[in-house]
Design a protein around this motif. Structure first.
Motif, PDB file in Angstrom:
ATOM      1  N   LYS A   1      18.667  -1.487  -9.176  1.00  0.00           N
ATOM      2  CA  LYS A   1      18.547  -1.138 -10.663  1.00  0.00           C
ATOM      3  C   LYS A   1      17.724  -2.224 -11.335  1.00  0.00           C
ATOM      4  N   ARG A   2      17.828  -3.636 -10.693  1.00  0.00           N
ATOM      5  CA  ARG A   2      16.623  -4.633 -11.225  1.00  0.00           C
ATOM      6  C   ARG A   2      15.154  -4.157 -10.760  1.00  0.00           C
ATOM      7  N   ASP A   3      15.242  -3.448  -9.713  1.00  0.00           N
ATOM      8  CA  ASP A   3      13.876  -3.125  -9.015  1.00  0.00           C
ATOM      9  C   ASP A   3      13.369  -2.058  -9.886  1.00  0.00           C
ATOM     10  N   ALA A   4      14.309  -1.089 -10.370  1.00  0.00           N
ATOM     11  CA  ALA A   4      13.636   0.061 -11.241  1.00  0.00           C
ATOM     12  C   ALA A   4      13.077  -0.455 -12.528  1.00  0.00           C
ATOM     13  N   THR A   5      13.586  -1.514 -13.135  1.00  0.00           N
ATOM     14  CA  THR A   5      12.890  -2.015 -14.427  1.00  0.00           C
ATOM     15  C   THR A   5      11.734  -3.199 -14.362  1.00  0.00           C
ATOM     16  N   PHE A   6      11.527  -3.657 -13.216  1.00  0.00           N
ATOM     17  CA  PHE A   6      10.317  -4.350 -12.900  1.00  0.00           C
ATOM     18  C   PHE A   6       8.881  -3.700 -13.282  1.00  0.00           C
TER      19      PHE A   6
ATOM     20  N   ASP B   1      16.793   5.477  -7.239  1.00  0.00           N
ATOM     21  CA  ASP B   1      16.724   6.206  -6.100  1.00  0.00           C
ATOM     22  C   ASP B   1      15.666   6.064  -5.207  1.00  0.00           C
ATOM     23  N   ALA B   2      14.756   5.880  -5.733  1.00  0.00           N
ATOM     24  CA  ALA B   2      13.220   5.709  -5.158  1.00  0.00           C
ATOM     25  C   ALA B   2      13.165   4.236  -4.542  1.00  0.00           C
ATOM     26  N   CYS B   3      13.729   3.463  -5.406  1.00  0.00           N
ATOM     27  CA  CYS B   3      13.713   1.905  -4.997  1.00  0.00           C
ATOM     28  C   CYS B   3      14.489   1.584  -3.787  1.00  0.00           C
ATOM     29  N   ARG B   4      15.626   2.353  -3.705  1.00  0.00           N
ATOM     30  CA  ARG B   4      16.568   2.107  -2.576  1.00  0.00           C
ATOM     31  C   ARG B   4      15.704   2.486  -1.297  1.00  0.00           C
ATOM     32  N   LYS B   5      15.072   3.654  -1.581  1.00  0.00           N
ATOM     33  CA  LYS B   5      14.249   4.104  -0.236  1.00  0.00           C
ATOM     34  C   LYS B   5      13.224   3.533   0.393  1.00  0.00           C
ATOM     35  N   TYR B   6      12.435   2.833  -0.892  1.00  0.00           N
ATOM     36  CA  TYR B   6      11.581   2.042  -0.693  1.00  0.00           C
ATOM     37  C   TYR B   6      11.983   0.633  -0.027  1.00  0.00           C
ATOM     38  N   ASN B   7      12.934   0.354  -0.322  1.00  0.00           N
ATOM     39  CA  ASN B   7      13.523  -0.945   0.200  1.00  0.00           C
ATOM     40  C   ASN B   7      13.874  -0.445   1.804  1.00  0.00           C
ATOM     41  N   GLU B   8      14.086   0.451   2.200  1.00  0.00           N
ATOM     42  CA  GLU B   8      14.459   0.696   3.644  1.00  0.00           C
ATOM     43  C   GLU B   8      13.064   0.976   4.333  1.00  0.00           C
ATOM     44  N   SER B   9      12.148   1.678   3.475  1.00  0.00           N
ATOM     45  CA  SER B   9      10.736   2.049   4.669  1.00  0.00           C
ATOM     46  C   SER B   9       9.787   1.027   4.250  1.00  0.00           C
ATOM     47  N   SER B  10       9.192   0.536   2.948  1.00  0.00           N
ATOM     48  CA  SER B  10       8.098   0.020   2.826  1.00  0.00           C
ATOM     49  C   SER B  10       8.020  -1.332   2.333  1.00  0.00           C
ATOM     50  N   ILE B  11       9.209  -1.925   2.275  1.00  0.00           N
ATOM     51  CA  ILE B  11       9.096  -3.357   1.691  1.00  0.00           C
ATOM     52  C   ILE B  11       8.681  -4.366   2.428  1.00  0.00           C
TER      53      ILE B  11
ATOM     54  N   ALA C   1       0.600  -1.157   0.048  1.00  0.00           N
ATOM     55  CA  ALA C   1       0.070  -0.054  -0.037  1.00  0.00           C
ATOM     56  C   ALA C   1       0.833   1.241   0.117  1.00  0.00           C
ATOM     57  N   ASN C   2       2.134   1.128   0.644  1.00  0.00           N
ATOM     58  CA  ASN C   2       3.021   2.533   0.575  1.00  0.00           C
ATOM     59  C   ASN C   2       3.989   2.447  -0.606  1.00  0.00           C
ATOM     60  N   HIS C   3       3.692   1.950  -1.610  1.00  0.00           N
ATOM     61  CA  HIS C   3       4.699   1.984  -2.775  1.00  0.00           C
ATOM     62  C   HIS C   3       5.032   3.237  -3.189  1.00  0.00           C
ATOM     63  N   HIS C   4       6.230   3.368  -3.988  1.00  0.00           N
ATOM     64  CA  HIS C   4       6.944   4.516  -4.270  1.00  0.00           C
ATOM     65  C   HIS C   4       6.209   5.476  -5.294  1.00  0.00           C
ATOM     66  N   PHE C   5       5.196   4.579  -5.998  1.00  0.00           N
ATOM     67  CA  PHE C   5       4.570   5.159  -7.187  1.00  0.00           C
ATOM     68  C   PHE C   5       3.439   6.268  -6.680  1.00  0.00           C
ATOM     69  N   ARG C   6       3.308   6.207  -5.412  1.00  0.00           N
ATOM     70  CA  ARG C   6       2.274   7.061  -4.898  1.00  0.00           C
ATOM     71  C   ARG C   6       2.951   8.614  -4.873  1.00  0.00           C
ATOM     72  N   ASP C   7       4.294   8.604  -5.196  1.00  0.00           N
ATOM     73  CA  ASP C   7       4.998   9.965  -5.170  1.00  0.00           C
ATOM     74  C   ASP C   7       5.023  10.395  -6.539  1.00  0.00           C
ATOM     75  N   PRO C   8       4.259  11.562  -6.683  1.00  0.00           N
ATOM     76  CA  PRO C   8       4.007  12.135  -8.152  1.00  0.00           C
ATOM     77  C   PRO C   8       5.506  12.264  -9.033  1.00  0.00           C
ATOM     78  N   VAL C   9       6.583  12.498  -8.264  1.00  0.00           N
ATOM     79  CA  VAL C   9       7.864  12.460  -8.829  1.00  0.00           C
ATOM     80  C   VAL C   9       8.292  11.349  -9.372  1.00  0.00           C
ATOM     81  N   VAL C  10       8.264  10.504  -8.691  1.00  0.00           N
ATOM     82  CA  VAL C  10       8.625   8.902  -9.078  1.00  0.00           C
ATOM     83  C   VAL C  10       7.676   8.609 -10.287  1.00  0.00           C
ATOM     84  N   ASN C  11       6.466   8.675 -10.063  1.00  0.00           N
ATOM     85  CA  ASN C  11       5.665   8.437 -11.335  1.00  0.00           C
ATOM     86  C   ASN C  11       6.200   8.929 -12.565  1.00  0.00           C
ATOM     87  N   ASP C  12       6.149  10.482 -12.352  1.00  0.00           N
ATOM     88  CA  ASP C  12       6.814  11.255 -13.555  1.00  0.00           C
ATOM     89  C   ASP C  12       8.049  10.776 -13.761  1.00  0.00           C
ATOM     90  N   SER C  13       9.089  10.660 -13.260  1.00  0.00           N
ATOM     91  CA  SER C  13      10.349  10.120 -13.464  1.00  0.00           C
ATOM     92  C   SER C  13      10.140   8.782 -14.394  1.00  0.00           C
TER      93      SER C  13
END
Ligand code: HEM
Ligand SMILES: *[C@@H]1O[C@H](CO)[C@@H](O)[C@H](O)[C@H]1NC(C)=O
Ligand SMILES: *[C@@H]1O[C@H](CO)[C@@H](O)[C@H](O)[C@H]1NC(C)=O
Length: 508
Positions: free
Chosen positions: A271-276, A235-245, A192-204
């Protein structure tokens, strides 16, 4: 002027000669060459311009050959043009391999370092694929992901249908589908707390996507902007891994486990997470878009589909709230499923690609595929084959995938339906994606009326040839007027009963 024409002519003669000379060294058992309209470079230009799937599908209309060869300088691209050969190609998957392409993708898409690249050239590629497949197959893990995804679909729909009584609102359909799929898929897979909720991540993420083709073809020189956007996602994948995984689907944890055990560093894992999400979003979006289009542009079919869903998969009332039964949706709504699969059949544009690792004989030695070259298996020529699908092969038949007793139509065999890829590399996310599309379609069909603001659904909406997903993309978004179906307003929830239920997909 004369000189330029003369140079041009000399160039053409040279190109034709070189093209011919490349052909002379062919083994007679190799599939026959199909010469490009522009000598030497024609196929290279065509593949780049239209993408492998669309270009090879076009060429397949020009020839009756079961298999043919495209020359691209010294490399050959063999194209399979007959479903009969698909199981044979599958049986030779040791030498006709997807692995080098997965490996290349790891490097090109997210810039994996040499160490990761080399590891993906060994058995890690298979282990990684197997882990994804088993983590996404029907069972308690998938149920949890499905439920989270479905709940988010309900939330997204509440937003869409937040319209004062008796009024309507106008939305852009493609944008709506895109945002809905990102949020629902993101929630299902990442929690539920995935990183694509952040509009900057979605946009990037979306800024980065148009650069993928250039990265793959080595035109990386022009991709600085794309890489900047990509790095934000990493970067967002790294942060996500620390906080919400914690909350993530099993498949995310399994991917990490396999990579960690192979000795891959956290930075490389990110990097692998970013391409999934490329695999997660790219095909679900256009598939759902066209499925909505095909359904809502056929009033009588829409009515039948509504009856089917309302009578078999919805319980409850306005007062107590409505409940959508996901298991019933999967197994008791054959027309809805048929509409979805017919959309896939007709909009599919993918060519499965394999690298030829060593000389391979197919069909009892009839065809020789030589090491160092590539093989394409485009789905469209098979999906539009009259011999397989009958005289209506080129038409959209809403009822096509409903099982019929005593029908003389040849049963759909998995090798005739390539929307999820060609075995043994079928999309591991197909049950998840199908569940998502069926829930989204069902909720929309029952709860909403959709009508283009301009009056009617266009017959042949223009396509965007620049997008290289497995499904066609529309060229333009469309304005849609949304109305609420009052009979079905109320609280909505989901039940997702028996966990091993599987949607009976034509691909298996
Ligand atoms: C309608 C939606 C989808 C369609 C039509 C679709 C189609 C495909 C196809 C055709 C392939 C094979 C590519 C090839 O071998 O050339 C594939 C691979 C894959 N898909 Fe899907 N897919 C969809 C949704 C999803 C979703 C939602 C997920 C994840 C939850 C997913 C995960 C994957 C993965 C991980 C691969 C393998 C990629 C690799 O091995 O590198 N797909 N998909
Ligand atoms: C996500 O990005 C796309 C493309 O940049 C944009 O159209 C869309 O509005 C964004 N959605 C959200 C929810 O931020
Ligand atoms: C994720 O976080 C855990 C715990 O902090 C850490 O051990 C692991 O290396 C991280 N993985 C990635 C991909 O960042």
């Amino acid at each position: 002027m004369i000189r330029e024409i003369a140079y041009g002519f000399a160039g053409l003669v040279l190109a034709i000669t070189v093209d011919f000379l490349f052909g002379i060294r062919d083994d007679p058992r190799e599939p026959p060459r199909l010469r490009p309209k522009i000598p030497l470079v024609g196929h290279a230009i065509g593949l780049f311009q239209y993408g492998t799937g669309r270009y090879s599908s076009r060429l397949s209309q020009r020839t009756d050959a079961e298999m043919y060869t495209l020359g691209i300088f010294h490399v050959k691209v063999y194209v399979c043009n007959n479903r009969r050969l698909v199981p044979l190609i599958q049986r030779s998957s040791k030498t006709l391999s997807l692995r080098p392409l997965i490996q290349l993708g790891a490097k090109k898409y997210a810039g994996a370092n040499d160490e990761t690249y080399h590891l993906f050239g060994r058995k890690l590629a298979d282990e990684f694929g197997d882990a994804q497949t088993s983590a996404l197959s029907p069972g308690p893990h998938l149920d949890k992901a499905n439920l989270r995804m479905g709940k988010q679909l309900i939330v997204e729909l509440e937003g869409l249908l937040d319209i004062p009584r008796g009024m309507s609102k106008t939305i852009k359909l493609y944008k709506l589908v895109k945002d809905t799929v990102v949020q629902a898929t993101g929630s299902g897979i990442y929690g539920a707390n995935h990183h694509f909720r952040d509009p900057v991540v979605n946009d990037s993420f979306w800024k980065w996507q148009p650069y993928l083709a250039a990265e793959m073809t080595g035109l990386g020189l022009f991709t600085a902007k794309g890489r900047a956007a990509r790095d934000k996602v990493i970067d967002a994948c790294r942060k996500y891994n620390e906080s919400s995984i914690e909350d993530a689907a099993y498949v995310v944890h399994e991917r990490h486990r396999v990579l960690r055990e192979a000795g891959i560093s956290p930075d490389e894992i990110a990097k692998r997470d970013a391409t999934f999400p490329i695999a997660m979003f790219a095909n679900t979006i256009p598939t759902l878009y066209w499925a909505i289009w095909e359904l809502f542009s056929r009033p009588t079919i829409l009515k039948e589909v509504r009856d089917e869903i309302e009578s078999r998969a919805v319980s409850g009332s306005k007062q107590d709230g409505f409940v959508l039964d996901v298991a019933a949706l999967k197994s008791k709504c054959p027309l809805l499923l048929s509409m979805f699969e017919e959309t896939q059949r007709t909009r599919h544009i993918h060519a499965n690609t394999r690298a030829v690792l060593s000389d391979t004989l197919l069909d009892n030695g009839k065809y020789l595929l030589k090491a160092g070259n590539y093989l394409l298996v485009p789905g469209r020529p098979i999906h539009s084959n009259v011999g397989i699908w009958g005289p209506s092969a080129l038409e959209f038949d809403p009822y096509r995938f409903i099982p019929k007793k005593g029908s003389d139509r040849e049963a759909v065999t998995p090798s005739a339906f390539l929307a999820w890829g060609a075995p043994p590399h079928l999309c591991p996310g197909r049950q998840f994606a199908s569940t998502e599309i069926l829930i989204a379609l069902a909720l929309l069909a029952v709860r909403a009326d959709l009508q283009p603001s301009r009056g009617s659904w266009e017959k042949n909406p223009a396509l965007n040839y620049g997008e290289h997903a497995a499904i066609e993309s529309p060229k333009r978004d469309v304005d849609i007027e949304v109305k609420v179906r009052d009979r079905w307003t109320g609280d909505w929830s989901l039940t997702a009963s028996e966990s091993l239920s599987r949607i009976p997909l034509a691909s298996g």
